[in-house]
Design a protein around this motif. Structure first.
Motif, PDB file in Angstrom:
ATOM      1  N   GLY A   6      -3.104  -9.899  -4.634  1.00 41.60           N
ATOM      2  CA  GLY A   6      -3.783  -9.681  -3.497  1.00 41.60           C
ATOM      3  C   GLY A   6      -3.095 -10.027  -2.262  1.00 41.60           C
ATOM      4  O   GLY A   6      -3.430 -10.616  -1.243  1.00 41.60           O
ATOM      5  N   SER A   7      -1.539 -10.336  -2.480  1.00 39.67           N
ATOM      6  CA  SER A   7      -0.641 -10.809  -1.313  1.00 39.67           C
ATOM      7  C   SER A   7      -0.433  -9.884  -0.199  1.00 39.67           C
ATOM      8  O   SER A   7       0.030  -9.943   0.710  1.00 39.67           O
TER       9      SER A   7
ATOM     10  N   ALA B  61      -4.772  -8.576   5.940  1.00 39.35           N
ATOM     11  CA  ALA B  61      -3.935  -8.304   4.856  1.00 39.35           C
ATOM     12  C   ALA B  61      -2.739  -8.210   4.836  1.00 39.35           C
ATOM     13  O   ALA B  61      -1.875  -8.539   3.911  1.00 39.35           O
TER      14      ALA B  61
ATOM     15  N   TYR C  45      -8.513  -5.570   6.919  1.00 39.32           N
ATOM     16  CA  TYR C  45      -9.776  -4.860   6.194  1.00 39.32           C
ATOM     17  C   TYR C  45     -11.045  -5.718   6.712  1.00 39.32           C
ATOM     18  O   TYR C  45     -11.298  -6.822   6.368  1.00 39.32           O
TER      19      TYR C  45
ATOM     20  N   THR D 130       0.506  -3.850  -2.282  1.00 42.39           N
ATOM     21  CA  THR D 130      -0.001  -2.379  -2.644  1.00 42.39           C
ATOM     22  C   THR D 130      -0.394  -1.922  -1.095  1.00 42.39           C
ATOM     23  O   THR D 130      -0.166  -0.685  -0.457  1.00 42.39           O
TER      24      THR D 130
ATOM     25  N   GLU E 225       4.075  -1.905  -8.843  1.00 40.60           N
ATOM     26  CA  GLU E 225       3.634  -2.470 -10.212  1.00 40.60           C
ATOM     27  C   GLU E 225       3.720  -1.597 -11.467  1.00 40.60           C
ATOM     28  O   GLU E 225       2.826  -1.496 -11.968  1.00 40.60           O
TER      29      GLU E 225
ATOM     30  N   PRO F 150       2.063 -12.731  -5.320  1.00 36.39           N
ATOM     31  CA  PRO F 150       1.068 -12.997  -6.403  1.00 36.39           C
ATOM     32  C   PRO F 150      -0.028 -11.611  -6.105  1.00 36.39           C
ATOM     33  O   PRO F 150       0.017 -11.195  -4.984  1.00 36.39           O
TER      34      PRO F 150
ATOM     35  N   LEU G 150     -10.770  -9.600   6.856  1.00 33.18           N
ATOM     36  CA  LEU G 150      -9.368 -10.223   6.155  1.00 33.18           C
ATOM     37  C   LEU G 150      -8.019  -9.571   6.674  1.00 33.18           C
ATOM     38  O   LEU G 150      -7.812  -8.325   6.929  1.00 33.18           O
TER      39      LEU G 150
ATOM     40  N   SER H 197      -9.320   2.198   4.548  1.00 31.92           N
ATOM     41  CA  SER H 197      -9.105   1.636   3.390  1.00 31.92           C
ATOM     42  C   SER H 197      -9.117   2.149   2.490  1.00 31.92           C
ATOM     43  O   SER H 197      -9.581   3.397   2.437  1.00 31.92           O
TER      44      SER H 197
HETATM   45  N1  LIG Z   1     -10.110  -1.429   0.511  1.00 29.12           N
HETATM   46  C1  LIG Z   1     -10.013  -2.908   0.714  1.00 29.12           C
HETATM   47  N2  LIG Z   1     -10.935  -3.186   1.420  1.00 29.12           N
HETATM   48  C2  LIG Z   1     -11.013  -4.524   1.702  1.00 29.12           C
HETATM   49  N3  LIG Z   1     -10.229  -5.461   1.180  1.00 29.12           N
HETATM   50  C3  LIG Z   1      -9.169  -4.844   0.421  1.00 29.12           C
HETATM   51  C4  LIG Z   1      -8.939  -3.663   0.212  1.00 29.12           C
HETATM   52  N4  LIG Z   1      -8.007  -3.421  -0.419  1.00 29.12           N
HETATM   53  C5  LIG Z   1      -7.166  -4.545  -0.662  1.00 29.12           C
HETATM   54  N5  LIG Z   1      -8.075  -5.647  -0.240  1.00 29.12           N
HETATM   55  C6  LIG Z   1      -7.741  -6.977  -0.029  1.00 29.12           C
HETATM   56  O1  LIG Z   1      -6.540  -7.107   0.925  1.00 29.12           O
HETATM   57  C7  LIG Z   1      -5.535  -7.807   0.175  1.00 29.12           C
HETATM   58  C8  LIG Z   1      -4.203  -7.176  -0.342  1.00 29.12           C
HETATM   59  O2  LIG Z   1      -4.512  -6.437  -1.368  1.00 29.12           O
HETATM   60  P1  LIG Z   1      -3.308  -5.606  -2.187  1.00 29.12           P
HETATM   61  O3  LIG Z   1      -4.131  -4.610  -3.006  1.00 29.12           O
HETATM   62  O4  LIG Z   1      -2.569  -5.014  -1.229  1.00 29.12           O
HETATM   63  O5  LIG Z   1      -2.677  -6.718  -2.914  1.00 29.12           O
HETATM   64  P2  LIG Z   1      -1.601  -6.683  -3.971  1.00 29.12           P
HETATM   65  O6  LIG Z   1      -0.522  -7.711  -3.464  1.00 29.12           O
HETATM   66  O7  LIG Z   1      -1.061  -5.053  -4.077  1.00 29.12           O
HETATM   67  O8  LIG Z   1      -2.160  -7.396  -5.329  1.00 29.12           O
HETATM   68  P3  LIG Z   1      -1.989  -6.830  -7.097  1.00 29.12           P
HETATM   69  O9  LIG Z   1      -0.892  -7.445  -7.212  1.00 29.12           O
HETATM   70  O10 LIG Z   1      -3.241  -7.417  -7.159  1.00 29.12           O
HETATM   71  O11 LIG Z   1      -1.835  -5.383  -7.021  1.00 29.12           O
HETATM   72  C9  LIG Z   1      -6.257  -8.643  -1.051  1.00 29.12           C
HETATM   73  O12 LIG Z   1      -7.082  -9.679  -0.227  1.00 29.12           O
HETATM   74  C10 LIG Z   1      -7.510  -7.289  -1.124  1.00 29.12           C
HETATM   75  O13 LIG Z   1      -8.524  -8.202  -1.581  1.00 29.12           O
END
Ligand SMILES: Nc1ncnc2c1ncn2[C@@H]1O[C@H](COP(=O)(O)OP(=O)(O)OP(=O)(O)O)[C@@H](O)[C@H]1O
Ligand SMILES: [Mg+2]
Lengths: 379, 310
Positions: free
Chosen positions: B38-39, B17, B12, B42, B159, B36, B15, A378
């Protein structure tokens, strides 16, 4: 590529004021602090001859024993007295002007003491005189009763000599002072751990976004690490040299005749500190805060066990858990310094340095295997 | 084919992801990853770059499998991370020069590239500044410059415009299109549908780590039943009128709230005309009438039942 990363790292480290403070300014400040605090102790210990006068008249000339005793106490490198022969009025004047701490005169066959005030020096003169009179008395009584026990006679006379030797002996052993400075150097070496630690955190993508950037670049991770680490090594060695030079030439700390070995030990120590920091950082797969806490905790425990805070601890450890003394890098380092000073043979010193060398290799190898091709669960 | 992602799964702990995410990015595209917070945008990017371990799936870049030590692939990629990553002890110029130097060893060429990157993000007046002295928006621009100075074939931006004012944002988006015109393939993630709509030639909408729709913006809009959204500002509308309106052909939904009548009608021509006829017939008093084509938000709403931005 090496120079590119190396030079940029140098720039970063030199501009990082916090880093410079902790790894260089702080040890120097501590050295000054030690110096000020310890120079008082040292002044108390270093014995300065006491200026006294003796009234040189006919009576004094008759007191053969006193003359001999006084002359004995007023000669040699670490003499007790700085003796001036003077007439009565002259002696009185010297005392009045504080040119001497006391003056002696012989009256009715007995030595007498004239002082203006009471103090350490005055009481030393007084006890010298007491000791002389005692000796003289015993010599007299022994002589009166026929010398049945010549050994006793010798012992009593010897007393006075010993008295002088004891006082001056302390001045020749500034060990307690050096130990503090050795500890300080050892501590500064282990502060290199912070530099080593940062090198690892800066290539661990799950710890810093900067590291993520390095990780996606086409530079071999190990190469990036080594280039950057070289800058840290250079900076830390330079800082340690500044500290050593400062100790030697500004504070005039005398490292004895083995200055070259002090330098070698410092270099070894610096490398141990750096590699130890890198190792801890690679081993502990947690946030930077936790890594720092563990590094500081580890170093502090090591320092404590090596007697940096409480001198007795070193002996307690070596008596009850000798193994601990050999696997504690901080102890190995301080012990290397001590053994330089205390022992004439180099075997103990070389053993310490050898084990430290092993630790450096061990820390580096482990670090390498841990960081090699690591992907992260992670980020 | 520049990037091919197949059945990417990333967990994760509990979860999930990324849930069997698959997509391809073609040469010369500006590929948008819209979803959105948390989707999993990243997470997807980090997996593609081999920064993150994933549980299952394959990633190919330039037709070769991507791995942590695939340096020849990495050389051709430029990344702008969501988190600003610059050295605080280096100035704007030095930062860009440092990161560019990881890709380009030739000093002369690098000097030119760094200058170009500085002009590109408009930091000319801030060359000697340390990052601490830059505003949030300027810092973002520096972050972008550090990622693209070496003119990579594939640019991934996660982003990049968060906290950037509209003017700079416009400049950045224009710049990205310019890089694309010069030959770079771009992957752009955002949760701003306007941005994605503006610059992306193809868009993938993701939610909870799953791809829910992929296509050009017109294709995406064609996927849903909504054709047009007509809003009528009116002081008074009776429930009877509302019911009769709902009975009209093409009208899918009609709501009257806050003195606004919102009619969602399906695909087809003359929707607005039909509504106007109805208003005249019912003698409804009105202020303004306007019609909107569906947005990506509407697409997201119709597929997932929730707003893209909450
Ligand atoms: N290191 C981590 N440990 C546990 N869960 C994580 C970790 N990084 C991200 N997540 C979870 O994985 C999911 C996807 O996260 P991610 O950061 O990829 O979203 P995102 O689409 O980039 O969001 P944002 O628009 O806020 O950047 C989210 O539910 C987040 O809470
Ligand atoms: Mg994100």
């Amino acid at each position: 590529m090496f120079t590119h990363i190396f030079c940029n790292r140098l720039k970063c480290l030199l501009r990082d004021k916090e880093n410079i403070f902790w790894t260089m300014v702080f040890p120097v400040l501590l050295a000054i602090f030690f110096y000020l605090a310890l120079s008082n102790i040292q002044q108390g210990e270093v014995f300065q001859s006491i200026k006294i006068a003796v009234v040189d008249n006919a009576e004094y000339q008759k007191a053969e024993h006193l003359k001999t005793a006084l002359n004995e106490a007023a000669t040699g490198k670490s003499k007790l007295f700085d003796l001036t022969h003077a007439a009565r009025e002259e002696a009185e004047q010297l005392l009045e002007q504080d040119k001497v701490a006391a003056y002696l005169f012989v009256e009715g066959g007995r030595p007498k003491l004239a002082v203006k005030k009471s103090g350490i020096r005055q009481s030393i003169v007084k006890s010298f005189l007491d000791s002389y009179q005692q000796t003289a008395a015993s010599v007299n009584s022994i002589l009166k009763n026929k010398p049945r026990d010549p050994q006793q006679l010798l012992n009593s006379i010897g007393d006075r000599r010993q008295y002088v030797v004891e006082v001056s002996g302390t001045a020749a052993e500034p060990d307690s002072v050096l130990i503090y400075f050795y500890s300080l150097i050892a501590m500064a070496c282990f502060y290199g751990g912070f530099l080593g630690m940062r090198e690892i955190t800066d290539i661990e993508a799950n710890i810093s976004p900067l590291a993520a950037r390095i990780n996606v670049s086409p530079v071999h991770k190990l190469k990036a690490f080594l280039s950057s680490m070289s800058a840290s090594v250079l900076i830390h060695l330079a800082e340690m040299f500044i500290l050593l030079l400062f100790l030697r030439y500004v504070l005039r700390v005398d490292f004895g005749s083995k200055s070259v070995y002090v330098v070698i030990t410092t270099i070894t120590g610096s490398l141990t500190g750096l590699s130890f920091g890198a190792f801890i950082s690679a081993l502990v797969k947690k946030s930077e805060g936790i890594k720092i806490a563990i590094l500081v905790g580890g170093t502090m425990t090591g320092s404590f066990l090596s007697g940096m805070m409480y001198l007795e601890m070193k002996y307690i450890v070596s008596q009850h858990v000798p193994l601990l003394a050999y696997i504690n890098p901080v102890n190995l380092l301080t012990d290397a310094f001590y053994s330089l000073y205390y022992y004439d043979t180099m075997s103990r010193y070389l053993l310490n340095i050898g084990i430290l060398g092993f630790f450096i290799v061990f820390f580096c190898a482990c670090t390498y295997f841990i960081i090699r091709r690591r992907k992260y669960a992670s980020l | 084919m520049i990037v091919r992602v197949k059945n990417l799964v990333k967990r994760y702990g509990e979860l999930l992801a990324l849930d069997h995410l698959s997509f391809t990015v073609n040469d010369g595209e500006v590929f948008g990853l819209l979803g959105p917070n948390g989707s999993g945008k990243t997470t997807a990017i980090n997996c593609i770059l081999s920064l993150l371990e994933y549980d299952k799936g394959e990633v190919e870049i330039f037709g070769r499998p991507m791995r942590p030590d695939a340096y020849d692939i990495k050389r051709e990629i430029g990344i702008v991370m969501q988190n600003v990553a610059v050295y605080n002890e280096l100035t704007v110029y030095e930062n860009i020069d440092y990161f560019c130097g990881l890709y380009v060893e030739d000093k002369k060429l690098r000097k030119r590239l760094v200058e170009e990157a500085i002009n590109f993000v408009g930091l000319k007046d801030f060359k000697g500044y340390y990052p601490k002295k830059l505003s949030g928006g300027l810092l973002r621009r520096l972050n972008i410059a550090c990622g693209i100075a070496h003119k990579p074939k594939l640019i991934i931006l996660d982003e990049p415009t968060v906290a950037v004012d509209p003017q700079s944002r416009y400049k950045i988006l224009e710049g990205i299109l310019e890089l694309n015109r010069l030959g770079a393939t771009v992957i752009y993630t955002s949760h701003y549908m306007e941005e994605v709509e503006q610059i992306c030639s193809r868009i993938m909408i993701i939610d909870k780590g799953r791809a829910i729709a992929t296509g050009t913006k017109d294709e995406l809009k064609a996927m849903i039943t909504l054709g047009e959204k007509i809003t009528v500002e009116s002081q008074h509308i009776t429930p009877g009128q509302l019911n009769r309106l709902r009975a009209l052909p093409h009208v899918m939904e009609a709501e009257y709230k806050n003195k606004q009548l919102v009619i969602k009608s399906g695909k087809g021509a003359n929707n607005l005309e039909a509504v106007l006829d109805f208003i005249k017939k019912e003698k409804i008093q009105y202020g303004k009438i306007y019609s909107e084509l569906p947005t990506l938000n509407d697409v997201f709403l119709e597929i997932t039942g929730k707003q893209l931005r909450d």
